[in-house]
Scaffold this motif. Structure first.
Motif, PDB file in Angstrom:
ATOM      1  N   MET A  46       2.274 -49.117   5.886  1.00 25.93           N
ATOM      2  CA  MET A  46       1.783 -47.782   6.178  1.00 25.93           C
ATOM      3  C   MET A  46       1.180 -47.687   7.568  1.00 25.93           C
ATOM      4  O   MET A  46       1.065 -46.616   8.130  1.00 25.93           O
TER       5      MET A  46
ATOM      6  N   LEU B 228      -0.203 -45.647  -3.291  1.00 26.70           N
ATOM      7  CA  LEU B 228       0.413 -44.416  -3.792  1.00 26.70           C
ATOM      8  C   LEU B 228       0.177 -44.187  -5.291  1.00 26.70           C
ATOM      9  O   LEU B 228      -0.206 -43.087  -5.678  1.00 26.70           O
ATOM     10  N   LEU B 330      -0.298 -41.393   2.956  1.00 29.45           N
ATOM     11  CA  LEU B 330       0.842 -40.481   2.827  1.00 29.45           C
ATOM     12  C   LEU B 330       1.587 -40.257   4.136  1.00 29.45           C
ATOM     13  O   LEU B 330       2.638 -39.624   4.155  1.00 29.45           O
ATOM     14  N   ARG B 332       3.435 -41.934   6.176  1.00 29.34           N
ATOM     15  CA  ARG B 332       4.832 -42.360   6.314  1.00 29.34           C
ATOM     16  C   ARG B 332       5.784 -41.454   5.522  1.00 29.34           C
ATOM     17  O   ARG B 332       6.862 -41.112   5.970  1.00 29.34           O
ATOM     18  N   VAL B 333       5.314 -41.085   4.307  1.00 27.33           N
ATOM     19  CA  VAL B 333       6.126 -40.205   3.471  1.00 27.33           C
ATOM     20  C   VAL B 333       6.233 -38.816   4.119  1.00 27.33           C
ATOM     21  O   VAL B 333       7.316 -38.252   4.243  1.00 27.33           O
ATOM     22  N   PHE B 334       5.095 -38.297   4.539  1.00 28.86           N
ATOM     23  CA  PHE B 334       5.064 -36.952   5.120  1.00 28.86           C
ATOM     24  C   PHE B 334       5.892 -36.870   6.398  1.00 28.86           C
ATOM     25  O   PHE B 334       6.461 -35.842   6.712  1.00 28.86           O
ATOM     26  N   LYS B 336       8.597 -38.248   7.009  1.00 25.97           N
ATOM     27  CA  LYS B 336      10.007 -38.048   6.663  1.00 25.97           C
ATOM     28  C   LYS B 336      10.303 -36.566   6.468  1.00 25.97           C
ATOM     29  O   LYS B 336      11.432 -36.123   6.624  1.00 25.97           O
TER      30      LYS B 336
END
Lengths: 70, 678
Positions: A46, B228, B330, B332-334, B336
């Motif tokens: 991360m 997560l 979050l 890294r996910v966001f 995307k």
């Protein structure tokens, strides 16, 4: 070497920052000043969490690449 | 009396707003994450009315880069407050002094307030204020904004500073750095600070255990595998406890649902008493009070506990310091989806209310992220939209399926937000977001007082909204749905058996108006003028949708209706009360079971309750829910959108995106419904 290469618990001194003027100013004011030492608290996919001047900061890999330490 | 202006300045999350609220009695939003205050706020010192106080946004420096920094800098450098109060987070002295040096450099009269000093003392540490005073030439006081300590000392220091015009020392540093480049300046400042801190800050070397605990916590909460899932669990608990009714599938109702049941019973009792006392009043007066005001406002009131509990739990989360960690987890996910991890904070706040949530987008670094987050924050099912989901889900899918349907709806809304964000990234705003940087505040246990205080404020705010905007809307809707032009020329009075000037709802002003627009919604499986009125009233305040339904379909739930459609003319009063209808309250569960019975018995169309005639299918019901959730938010939120997007062109563009999204998503749901026959 880039900050992103540090591993958990490692402590190094900041050498240089390669960023736009705006981002660089933000980094400088938050303590990323050449000569200051940083310590890695967490390091995973991360990003990286580190301690600098007694403050805890989280940054992503991209940004950690732009900061050189030694 | 001469008046003075004080400016509160300091790093993000140093406790400025807490102090501001303490001094002025204001109720500005506070939280334990950097960037809570992003606009300057004004107030008057409660106990010393001659002082006007400005709460500047938190900044790390006075350089003119980000929007917040510019606000703070312009104020300190140009407008020249009578005194700048520099709030320093004591446990974070070294980093905070960086801004302090910049403020002192401007030469304005300054008082330094070392906040959270009690936290420091508690761990056996100490800051030598006398030493700092001598170095800086300005007053330095210890305070604790949270616990109201040191406020009198702060007042005396400010008074003295203004009276004697105490200005900061001209440090040698200030001359020296004029010749240096950016990096050199920062370096020189930090070197000076290191020396100061070495002399002034008496550290306790034994506190490493507390730090170690915090490290451990961060290790777990931001773990690459656990981070997560832990976040997911916390979100699950947040929503189950506030709006769910089946915790972990164990059949335990959430706190919100439990309280909601009580409020509904209370309102039913109150309505029956009011109805009794109005027995001899004119029909229009009974209608106004019972069908207009009480049923509309009551429908909204019943959902208040859900919103309140959700808000309470969210404020605990905000106080704890966890939010900044989630933003990191979050990111890294966001990314995307073309957003920053920091978008999470406004989006989650959007589950409470999107007005402050949109303001919170200012803590995002890039304009692109700020704008897209603002537009999709409007999609979030805010507290005012909760009743819409709850009412229509139980109406169209039955309360036994409520948990699954709620989950499905949330999932659809979140997916829609992601898709819209991706599209906006491609079409409207091009450009990459690449860096992520956030300060992780210290973990803090939320205090009981601060959490209850904020919940109390929220409740007061809600009651105010219910008794003004919502009440006014319900009365206007009542008027427009019970009167027409013939009410005023005597035609109704002559024609009506009971000489009432009121008309049938289907002939009312509102019906004529709604009929003009309703064809638009026909492809979505939504007929008649009533649902259209619901949607439009929702733009004033989303609670109105439910309030309007309670009014517009009031006929469905009267005694006459029951007698007519259920052949229970001979039912006893107890039997009627058991199904709860003759109280005039829209009892969702009962309504549903009765509708179901009616449908299985194969009643002909005209015997159906109006709501089932208007929206005959479940897919139409789902389309109606989604349209209300995704379309233009209430006007207050549109105003907030405009403040963030700056131009009306962009704001209207955003509203257009929301309207189009709502229509397309509802249409897709309806088409899927037609294919699969639901």
């Amino acid at each position: 070497m880039p900050l992103s290469n540090l591993s958990l618990g490692e402590s190094k001194e900041i050498v240089s920052i390669n960023a736009s003027a705006e981002l660089k100013d933000r980094l400088l004011s938050m303590g990323f000043v050449p000569g200051n030492s940083v310590k890695v608290v967490t390091q995973n996919i991360m990003g990286i969490i580190l301690e600098i001047k007694g403050t805890r900061l989280a940054l992503n890999k991209d940004l950690a690449h732009q900061i050189k330490v030694a | 009396m001469k008046s003075y202006t004080l400016a509160l300045a300091g790093n993000p999350n140093c406790g400025k707003t807490t102090l501001f609220n303490k001094l002025t009695g204001a109720k500005q939003h506070v939280g334990n994450w950097p960037g809570v205050t992003v606009d300057k706020k004004e107030g008057v010192w409660k106990n010393h009315q001659e002082y006007k106080i400005l709460d500047l946004p938190g900044t790390y420096s006075l350089s003119p880069y980000s929007a917040e920094e510019k606000i703070a800098r312009d104020y300190i450098v140009n407008e020249q407050a009578d005194c700048v109060v520099d709030i320093v987070e004591s446990p974070n002295l070294e980093r905070n002094l960086y801004l302090t040096l910049q403020i002192l450099e401007t030469g304005v009269p300054t008082v330094i307030a070392l906040n959270m000093n009690d936290e420091l003392e508690a761990r056996g540490e100490h800051i030598d204020t006398k030493f700092l005073e001598k170095q800086f030439g300005v007053k330095v006081v210890n305070i604790s904004a949270k616990n109201s300590k040191g406020i009198d000392e702060l007042y005396n220091a400010i008074k003295e500073t203004i009276e004697n015009n105490i200005k900061p020392n001209k440090l040698i540093l200030f001359e020296k750095i004029k010749t240096l480049d950016e990096e050199g300046v920062a370096n020189a400042r930090y070197q000076k600070i290191s020396k100061l801190v070495y002399r002034a800050y008496k550290k306790n070397d034994n506190i490493d255990s507390a730090k170690a605990r915090s490290n451990k916590l961060d290790e777990v909460l931001t773990h690459k595998y656990f981070g997560l899932p832990i976040f997911g669990l916390i979100m699950y608990l947040l929503f189950q406890i506030s709006i769910g009714d089946n915790l972990f599938g164990l059949g335990i109702p959430g706190l919100g649902q439990l309280l909601s049941g009580w409020v509904n019973s209370f309102w039913g009792w109150l309505t029956s008493i009011v109805a009794l006392s109005l027995k001899n009043a004119a029909p229009w007066a009974q209608g106004l009070v019972i069908d207009g005001a009480m049923s509309g406002v009551g429908a909204v009131f019943g959902f208040m506990p859900l919103v309140l509990i959700l808000y309470l739990l969210m404020s605990i989360l905000e106080d704890s310091g966890y939010m900044a960690r989630v933003a990191f987890v979050l990111d890294r996910v966001f990314r995307k989806f073309g957003l920053s991890g920091k978008s999470f904070i406004p989006l989650l706040m959007g589950f409470g209310c999107s007005v402050p949530a949109m303001t919170a987008t200012r803590s995002l670094d890039e304009e692109k992220d700020r704008h897209i987050t603002t537009i999709i924050t409007a999609f979030m099912p805010c507290g005012a939209k909760l009743p819409i989901i709850a009412l229509f889900v139980s109406l169209f899918f039955g309360s036994e399926n409520a948990a699954n349907m709620n989950f499905l709806i949330y999932l659809i809304v979140i997916c829609v937000a992601i898709i819209v964000s991706l599209i906006l990234n491609k079409v409207w705003y091009k450009g990459e977001t690449s860096h992520f940087l956030i300060e992780l505040p210290q973990y803090r246990l939320p205090t009981f007082i601060s959490v209850t205080h904020r919940s109390y404020e929220k409740m007061k705010e809600f009651i105010k909204k219910a008794s003004t905007i919502i009440l006014a809307s319900t009365i206007i809707i009542w008027f427009l749905t019970n009167f027409n032009i013939n009410s005023f020329n005597g035609v109704n009075k002559t024609n009506n058996e009971n000489q009432s000037v009121m008309c049938e709802m289907d002939d009312s002003f509102m019906a004529s108006f709604g009929k003009g627009i309703s064809p638009i919604f026909k492809p979505l499986g939504i007929n008649g003028w009533r649902p259209t009125v619901g949607i439009i009233s929702g733009w004033i305040a989303k609670e109105n949708v439910v309030a309007a339904f309670a009014q517009l379909y009031g006929d469905d739930i009267t005694d006459e209706y029951l007698e007519k459609y259920f052949n229970i003319e001979n039912a006893s009063k107890e039997e009627l009360e058991e199904i709860g209808f003759n109280l005039g309250i829209y009892d969702r569960d009962t309504a549903h079971s009765i509708y179901e019975d009616l449908l299985t018995e194969g009643a002909d169309d005209n015997a159906l309750p109006t709501v089932k005639r208007d929206i005959p299918t479940s897919s139409g019901g789902l389309a109606y829910i989604l349209f209300n959730l995704l379309c233009m938010p209430c006007f207050a939120a549109v105003g907030s959108m405009h403040r963030e997007l700056k131009t009306w062109r962009k704001t209207m563009g955003g509203v257009g995106v929301q309207m189009l999204t709502a229509y397309i998503v509802s249409l897709i749901v309806r088409i899927i419904g037609m294919i699969f026959g639901f």
